[in-house]
Design a protein around this motif. Sequence first.
Motif: not given
Length: 494
Positions: A25-53
Amino acid sequence: MTSATLLSPVRTTPGPESGPAGSPARADERAYIRVLVVLDTAVLTVALLAGYLARFGDGRASGSEISYVLVAPALLVAWLVSLKALGCYDDRVIGYGADEYRRVGTASLRLAGGIAILGYVADVNVSRGFLAISFAIGTIGLEATRFAARKRLHRARSRGIGWSRRVLVVGEAAHVLELVLTLRREPYAGYHVVGACIPDALLAPVAQRLGDVPVVGSLRGIPEAAEAVGADTIAVTASGELTATRLRRLGWQLEGTGIDLVVAPARTDVAGPRIHTRPVAGLPLIHVEAPEFRGARKLVKGFVDRATATVALTALLPVLAFLALAIRLDSRGPVFFRQTRVGRGGLEFGVWKFRTMVVNADELLAELVSRNETDGLMFKMRDDPRITRVGRVLRKWSLDELPQLVNVLLGQMSLVGPRPPLPSEVARYDGDVARRLLVKPGMTGLWQVSGRSDLSWEDGIRLDLYYVENWSLAADLTILWKTFGAVVNSRGAY
């Protein structure tokens, strides 16, 4: 919205070895948090690129002394740090409740404010257009991906898979059963009960169960019982044997085990914003604030209701005209059905709905009373013969309630609130149920997003009273959003 949301956590320090901290259960929890970090990083990268363009359409910040090749990555890292600092990856808030979304929004707003102040003080000329566009897209994107990730997690939990906490419930037998039922009412919250510990006096010489929950020990061996059933969370409910001293010692015993200790207040159906912990003489007292029925927030709610109703009526005018024509062509009788309901303070008003039944529906009701499928004061029947062909479609998608926007515009109803009752129901209310009349009834509410006609009378009243006591603008927005899902899935619509 129930006791599940009132579990007050007392965190223990995770151990470095196996056990609950290293459980699947703890391993699943940590995996879910890692997914959130990856998603957040991807969203922010797109947002910053969109803001620049969007700000520098040719891809080059001509004439600028600022190197956006350095600014964008630095802003990305600062944004992720801000999310982490405000607990947006804390397992106590992710996956359930509005606090996760609130923290994400707060982290973004604080970072934006901090950058604005820093830019002014340090006289750094970063493009305001770049920042405004990036923060707008980033904040919306973060909230949207969090919502999508949560819905996926909820579907997995409802199927009995996915990351959930394994809970050992501790306390008096009656309170244990009550908490178990509460947690199971919303399986997507992620609290899976695996066992119970009750006082010694209630233990039997043979294996015992509370419902289908195994009793795995007494209040004297709680840590051992948790280890035996692989629990990573101990939920303590009311018990005369668990004094403050024993509860404190239990927390000490759990240090280093990775097992979380949560305490369910004995008083239920009180939302977080009304609960405040204040230390008095070294004792953390839980103060429950009185519910708010007037004031500035009520004025804002009324303004939002009427403004939204005006816009919605204007936008939906073609749809309303089409539905009116379909009703007229399908069966004899008027297009609209106006029924007396009871609003705030017991004042009666006429609620507007599209007619979904034959014109003599009230006369036929006496013949159908014996076939009532609900256990309360309302009449509900899944295959009601009085409903017309078009009426069944309207009820399935809740389109028959669109004319109630007129009631909202007139100030008789709200977009969100308790179900508007009939005078005959109100006449049989007791003192507790009558508290539903302290606020305006709503077009939608907790009853709408929690099952509608599938709810028992008792559950419907419980949800209405919870809303009356704990309403907030943020909760209203959440209910409105969930209403779309309830309507699309046709849950409890008949």
